[in-house]
Design a protein around this motif. Sequence first.
Motif, PDB file in Angstrom:
ATOM      1  N   LEU A 194      68.477  -6.110  15.172  1.00  0.00           N
ATOM      2  CA  LEU A 194      67.557  -5.213  15.852  1.00  0.00           C
ATOM      3  C   LEU A 194      66.479  -4.690  14.903  1.00  0.00           C
ATOM      4  CD1 LEU A 194      70.189  -3.097  17.819  1.00  0.00           C
ATOM      5  CD2 LEU A 194      68.795  -4.952  18.713  1.00  0.00           C
ATOM      6  N   TRP A 195      66.474  -5.239  13.692  1.00  0.00           N
ATOM      7  CA  TRP A 195      65.629  -4.665  12.647  1.00  0.00           C
ATOM      8  C   TRP A 195      64.135  -4.876  12.895  1.00  0.00           C
ATOM      9  CZ3 TRP A 195      67.705  -1.582   8.888  1.00  0.00           C
ATOM     10  CH2 TRP A 195      69.105  -1.587   8.807  1.00  0.00           C
ATOM     11  N   LYS A 196      63.798  -5.758  13.824  1.00  0.00           N
ATOM     12  CA  LYS A 196      62.379  -5.968  14.135  1.00  0.00           C
ATOM     13  C   LYS A 196      61.935  -5.186  15.362  1.00  0.00           C
ATOM     14  CE  LYS A 196      62.169 -10.602  12.090  1.00  0.00           C
ATOM     15  NZ  LYS A 196      61.852 -12.038  12.332  1.00  0.00           N
ATOM     16  N   SER A 197      62.847  -4.453  15.955  1.00  0.00           N
ATOM     17  CA  SER A 197      62.535  -3.673  17.145  1.00  0.00           C
ATOM     18  C   SER A 197      61.934  -2.326  16.744  1.00  0.00           C
ATOM     19  CB  SER A 197      63.794  -3.443  17.984  1.00  0.00           C
ATOM     20  OG  SER A 197      63.572  -2.477  18.980  1.00  0.00           O
ATOM     21  N   ARG A 198      60.737  -2.049  17.234  1.00  0.00           N
ATOM     22  CA  ARG A 198      60.080  -0.774  16.933  1.00  0.00           C
ATOM     23  C   ARG A 198      60.874   0.402  17.496  1.00  0.00           C
ATOM     24  NH1 ARG A 198      53.712   0.663  18.268  1.00  0.00           N
ATOM     25  NH2 ARG A 198      53.695   2.710  17.237  1.00  0.00           N
ATOM     26  N   LEU A 199      61.406   0.233  18.708  1.00  0.00           N
ATOM     27  CA  LEU A 199      62.193   1.298  19.321  1.00  0.00           C
ATOM     28  C   LEU A 199      63.456   1.586  18.516  1.00  0.00           C
ATOM     29  CD1 LEU A 199      62.835   3.287  21.563  1.00  0.00           C
ATOM     30  CD2 LEU A 199      63.737   1.382  22.922  1.00  0.00           C
ATOM     31  N   ALA A 200      64.110   0.528  18.021  1.00  0.00           N
ATOM     32  CA  ALA A 200      65.312   0.719  17.203  1.00  0.00           C
ATOM     33  C   ALA A 200      64.991   1.524  15.951  1.00  0.00           C
ATOM     34  CB  ALA A 200      65.910  -0.635  16.827  1.00  0.00           C
ATOM     35  N   TRP A 201      63.838   1.267  15.342  1.00  0.00           N
ATOM     36  CA  TRP A 201      63.431   2.028  14.153  1.00  0.00           C
ATOM     37  C   TRP A 201      63.135   3.483  14.506  1.00  0.00           C
ATOM     38  CZ3 TRP A 201      63.865   1.376   9.152  1.00  0.00           C
ATOM     39  CH2 TRP A 201      64.085   0.079   8.653  1.00  0.00           C
TER      40      TRP A 201
END
Length: 381
Positions: A194-201
């Motif tokens: 999920l490291w490329k997900s803006r929402l996850a960040w």
Amino acid sequence: MAIGVIVVGSTLRAPITAVGPVILEITEQLRLTPMLVGLITTIPLMSFALLSVLAPKAAKRTGLEKLLLYSMLVLAFGLFVRSVGNVSLLFIGAALIGAAITVGNVLMPAFIKKEFPNKAGLITGFYLVSMNLTSALAVGFSIRIGQSTGLGWKASIGIWGFLALVAFLLWLPQIKKRSVSSAADTSRLSNKSLWKSRLAWQISILMGLQSFFFYTLAAWLPTVLQSWGMSAERSGWMLSYIQMGQLPIMLIGPIVAGKMKDQTSLIWVTFILLLLGLLGIIVWKTEFIMISVIIVGISLGLAYTLVTMFFILRTKHPSESANLSGMAQSVGYLIAASGPPLFGALYSLTHNWYVPLALLLVAAIFLLTSGLASSKDRYVS
């Protein structure tokens, strides 16, 4: 099953918050340097940061329920080791405690999503209340437990090992009921990144900032209040009132948030209350301290409630929930771990509490920003 969730939750904060009120006693008896004192709180946070991403992978191999069971044994052992009274064992115990709590922190939201898909808000509320009720009791009774037993700080921070053993026993039925289906239940805990997900960040940063506040206040608020003339025992209770302020909102918050598609309004409530509480502490010091810390507690309780619900609401499957929880807590606790030493370093440089307290005001603005970005109705994938 619900009782098991509640009792496991009750073990996940008390082992850390019990340390704050007796930190001076530990320092004097073991002759710790200020840096070593900071490590007592920081080591568990670093364990959260480094191990959170590994918990979903370990659950895939071991089984969600089994890994939670083993973590309770490790937690009990770590708590007893930490309270022996030896400097080396103090930090070894802290590392074991951090590793065990990491498993519960990361995997319990995924377990709730898997087993209670239609009652996630209600069960999450009970889980969070149990976590914070024992945390509040740990802070408030920490000094008194040491005094009444005659063992001092060793009993204050070691007694929670017995609660971990109770949690182990109450979680055993989950293993027996799910020994056959465990592999099937956890097979969906994929390694999807999920490291490329803006929402996850954004959720991860929100997780870090709310934890930054909690652990910084847990480590330093009693000391700040004592320097302003408050007794050690009463200062511990002020931190306990923060916990008490969280309890009602942690029961109601998940239910309300679960029924809303967009939680933006709750993020604004969180920010306004946090700002008011911090200004109350800074401006009036101990004069209206009880009101101020309760307001801070309500705010942080709502923030933690929202982050935990985002692990469930912003994912489609339990495997995603576990992975998001792992990522958010890994990033989040790296941010949180910087809080206590940074707060202490600012005090050492300035020799007053206003500069480190101003740091918390700045962090509140960033919490608002990340919270608003996380509150929109969408999924991480």
